[in-house]
Design a protein around this motif. Structure first.
Motif: not given
Length: 220
Positions: A172-174, A208-220
């Motif tokens: 998530i940090y990247i 990564p598929r296993h935290h797809r939504k969380f990664t997208s929200i964090a990036w945005i």
């Protein structure tokens, strides 16, 4: 720290040919961008404007030497101001614009390296890697505009770094850092906003598929 340095050394020994190949490309890119850069092209109005704003930020705690300022966001001004502070002032390389052009040379080399690494991620052959780097470095636009103190060059570097991190998202940090850098690109030059849809598509393909939504929200 010593273990980490040993790891880097071992990796370098294993990839000597590739490092030599990359080094030659960066040398060509650096010579093309740096040769006679203080005299060609001629100084441009915008270069003086950006350096004046950077000087105002670095030494007078203001984003502009003028009372009113309706122009670009201040990201690029702040970066150039930090460069002036780190390199010892306005006259380190001669004129203020010369100091900015040295920064543009470093930005160009960093952008060239990132472009190579991004292309290499897609497993292109060395011929195409060389072609990409040489087109980026030797085109008439590069020889002229990438030498000049223009916000576009800083914006491209931030955007390429954001894309590179997206291709290597492991946590998530990247993702957060990638999103931050693209936001910085927009704050350097607003036209970076037009790249967001394409980079979003790349994010959805690579995260990564296993935290797809969380990664997208964090990036945005």
């Amino acid at each position: 720290m010593k273990k980490y340095l040993n790891h880097i050394y071992d990796r370098a020994k294993q990839n000597k040919v590739e490092l030599l190949f990359l080094g030659i490309l960066l040398l060509i890119s650096g010579i093309a961008a740096g040769w006679n850069m203080f005299h060609y092209p001629s100084y441009f109005d915008d270069e003086g404007t950006y350096m004046a704003r950077a000087i105002a930020t670095a030494y007078h705690h203001s984003l502009s030497p003028y009372t009113y300022w309706y122009d670009h966001a201040p990201g690029g001004t702040i970066i150039i101001a930090l460069w002036l502070r780190l390199t010892g002032g306005v006259s380190t390389f001669g004129s203020a614009i010369n100091s900015g052009r040295v920064l543009m040379l470093l930005v160009h080399l960093a952008s060239t390296l990132l472009l190579y690494l991004i292309a290499k991620h897609f497993k292109l052959k060395k011929f195409f890697l060389a072609l990409i780097v040489l087109l980026f470095s030797l085109s008439p636009l590069a020889i002229t505009l990438q030498r000049m103190v223009l916000l576009d060059n800083l914006m491209v570097l931030a955007m390429l770094l954001s894309v590179y991190l997206i291709l290597h998202i492991k946590n998530i940090y990247i993702a957060i850092l990638s999103g931050f850098l693209l936001g910085l690109a927009v704050l350097i030059k607003e036209t970076a906003i037009f790249f967001i849809p394409g980079i979003l598509v790349l994010l959805f393909q690579r995260k990564p598929r296993h935290h797809r939504k969380f990664t997208s929200i964090a990036w945005i």
